[in-house]
Design a protein around this motif. Structure first.
Motif, PDB file in Angstrom:
ATOM      1  N   GLY A   1      34.007  39.276 -38.170  1.00 44.13           N
ATOM      2  CA  GLY A   1      34.644  40.449 -37.474  1.00 44.13           C
ATOM      3  C   GLY A   1      34.898  41.837 -38.513  1.00 44.13           C
ATOM      4  N   PRO A   2      35.752  42.419 -38.929  1.00 45.09           N
ATOM      5  CA  PRO A   2      35.985  44.278 -39.189  1.00 45.09           C
ATOM      6  C   PRO A   2      36.179  43.187 -41.065  1.00 45.09           C
ATOM      7  CG  PRO A   2      37.199  44.408 -37.556  1.00 45.09           C
ATOM      8  CD  PRO A   2      36.636  42.781 -37.332  1.00 45.09           C
ATOM      9  N   VAL A   3      36.119  43.360 -42.127  1.00 47.29           N
ATOM     10  CA  VAL A   3      35.974  43.368 -43.464  1.00 47.29           C
ATOM     11  C   VAL A   3      37.526  42.963 -43.410  1.00 47.29           C
ATOM     12  CG1 VAL A   3      35.852  45.228 -44.574  1.00 47.29           C
ATOM     13  CG2 VAL A   3      35.524  42.874 -45.944  1.00 47.29           C
ATOM     14  N   GLU A   4      38.937  44.187 -43.341  1.00 51.42           N
ATOM     15  CA  GLU A   4      39.882  43.944 -43.338  1.00 51.42           C
ATOM     16  C   GLU A   4      40.277  42.828 -42.653  1.00 51.42           C
ATOM     17  OE1 GLU A   4      42.448  47.803 -43.689  1.00 51.42           O
ATOM     18  OE2 GLU A   4      40.300  48.967 -43.423  1.00 51.42           O
ATOM     19  N   LEU A   5      40.429  42.649 -41.635  1.00 49.47           N
ATOM     20  CA  LEU A   5      40.905  41.113 -41.430  1.00 49.47           C
ATOM     21  C   LEU A   5      40.608  39.787 -41.534  1.00 49.47           C
ATOM     22  CD1 LEU A   5      40.656  42.288 -37.308  1.00 49.47           C
ATOM     23  CD2 LEU A   5      42.611  42.575 -39.216  1.00 49.47           C
ATOM     24  N   LEU A   6      39.455  39.558 -41.917  1.00 43.63           N
ATOM     25  CA  LEU A   6      38.619  38.626 -43.061  1.00 43.63           C
ATOM     26  C   LEU A   6      39.211  38.673 -43.720  1.00 43.63           C
ATOM     27  CD1 LEU A   6      34.748  39.299 -42.137  1.00 43.63           C
ATOM     28  CD2 LEU A   6      36.119  37.093 -41.676  1.00 43.63           C
ATOM     29  N   TYR A   7      39.993  39.342 -45.175  1.00 42.85           N
ATOM     30  CA  TYR A   7      40.242  39.980 -46.607  1.00 42.85           C
ATOM     31  C   TYR A   7      42.122  38.683 -45.822  1.00 42.85           C
ATOM     32  CZ  TYR A   7      43.220  41.775 -50.140  1.00 42.85           C
ATOM     33  OH  TYR A   7      43.761  41.792 -51.267  1.00 42.85           O
TER      34      TYR A   7
ATOM     35  N   PHE B   1      43.281  33.666 -37.348  1.00 43.11           N
ATOM     36  CA  PHE B   1      41.777  34.125 -36.668  1.00 43.11           C
ATOM     37  C   PHE B   1      41.508  34.648 -35.508  1.00 43.11           C
ATOM     38  CE2 PHE B   1      41.726  31.520 -40.784  1.00 43.11           C
ATOM     39  CZ  PHE B   1      40.670  31.606 -41.798  1.00 43.11           C
ATOM     40  N   ASP B   2      42.977  34.225 -35.149  1.00 47.85           N
ATOM     41  CA  ASP B   2      42.744  35.110 -33.746  1.00 47.85           C
ATOM     42  C   ASP B   2      41.920  35.759 -33.004  1.00 47.85           C
ATOM     43  OD1 ASP B   2      44.083  32.357 -32.801  1.00 47.85           O
ATOM     44  OD2 ASP B   2      46.382  33.186 -32.753  1.00 47.85           O
ATOM     45  N   ASP B   3      42.642  36.993 -34.467  1.00 49.93           N
ATOM     46  CA  ASP B   3      41.586  38.084 -34.162  1.00 49.93           C
ATOM     47  C   ASP B   3      40.542  38.143 -34.498  1.00 49.93           C
ATOM     48  OD1 ASP B   3      43.912  39.155 -33.189  1.00 49.93           O
ATOM     49  OD2 ASP B   3      44.728  39.972 -35.385  1.00 49.93           O
ATOM     50  N   LEU B   4      39.570  37.072 -34.446  1.00 52.29           N
ATOM     51  CA  LEU B   4      38.541  36.840 -35.414  1.00 52.29           C
ATOM     52  C   LEU B   4      37.541  36.244 -34.609  1.00 52.29           C
ATOM     53  CD1 LEU B   4      39.168  36.751 -39.131  1.00 52.29           C
ATOM     54  CD2 LEU B   4      38.104  38.667 -37.942  1.00 52.29           C
TER      55      LEU B   4
END
Length: 260
Positions: free
Chosen positions: A216-222, A231-234
């Motif tokens: 997913g987007p790196v900011e969400l991963l961070y 982790f639902d958004d990934l």
């Protein structure tokens, strides 16, 4: 990011914590830190900033949590003065980091090429993550952190904290967790985590058929890897046991034993 940019991040994020702390009830819950209220969050960040400032400013070769902690941190102030106390600690830390020589040698939480760079980076991420906690306590949307900073924070978490013997991310069977940032260029947005019985190894060369992929987007991963977002958004593919391993055992704790 250079040192000046990271000190600016520290200042900005620290002030955001102070502003939120002044607007929230001190007994308001901090949902991203189970068991904490806002008073605990403010006390923690004010304490950590003073601890780091003492190490940097005094070029201490040891962790003062072992012997000089109360003298360095001082007493926690009355509730009415807590936000001002946080701001004072932030200013003290920023000044110590700005004044520190490039060749500073002092105690660090884990090895790095430069003590000054270590502490600037560590406190920028420490403060950013706790700013997210403050925003969550206020019910705000999470402010962006920027992709370059987020990628650096993943590096620090995986290679720094989980490069220590105290990492609890362990497994008896060989496995690979692939963390993929979909918005970073090839070669910069991929981390391959190999849990072992002594802690995880992290590599950057492509691994065919990893056991689990989180992307997913790196900011969400961070934020998810730092346990500040679910982790639902990934997108998660493969063996869920590796995701559970990370969620259950990856948290970085202030009370962890010092092992460097």
């Amino acid at each position: 990011m250079n040192i000046g940019d990271q000190i600016n991040v520290l200042r900005t994020e620290g002030e955001r914590i102070a502003v939120a702390g002044g607007e929230l009830a001190l007994n308001a819950l901090v949902p991203t830190c189970p068991g904490w209220i806002v008073k605990d969050l403010l006390t923690h960040i004010g304490t950590v900033h003073r601890w780091a400032a003492a190490i940097v400013g005094g070029a201490l070769p040891y962790d003062p949590r072992k012997q000089d902690f109360q003298r360095i941190v001082g007493p926690t102030p009355h509730d009415d003065l807590l936000v001002d106390w946080v701001r004072e600690g932030l200013l003290r830390l920023a000044a110590a980091l700005e004044a520190a020589p490039d060749d500073l040698q002092c105690w660090q939480v884990f090895p790095a090429q430069s003590s000054r760079r270590f502490w600037v980076r560590r406190q920028a991420h420490e403060t950013t993550i706790h700013r997210v906690d403050a925003e969550q306590a206020r019910g705000d949307e999470i402010s962006p952190v920027g992709p370059e900073f987020a990628a650096d924070g993943i590096d620090e978490l995986l290679l720094g904290f989980h490069g220590r013997p105290s990492s609890r991310v362990r497994a008896l069977r060989p496995s690979v967790l692939h963390i993929h940032a979909t918005d970073l260029p090839p070669g910069r947005g991929d981390w391959y985590v190999h849990p072992t019985d002594t802690g995880p190894l992290v590599t950057f060369s492509e691994v065919e058929s990893p056991h689990c992929v989180i992307e997913g987007p790196v900011e969400l991963l961070y934020l998810a890897l730092w346990n500040r977002l679910p982790f639902d958004d990934l997108a998660v593919h493969g063996d869920p046991a590796l995701l559970h391993l990370w969620r259950n055992y990856s948290a970085v704790r202030w009370v962890d034993p010092v092992d460097v």
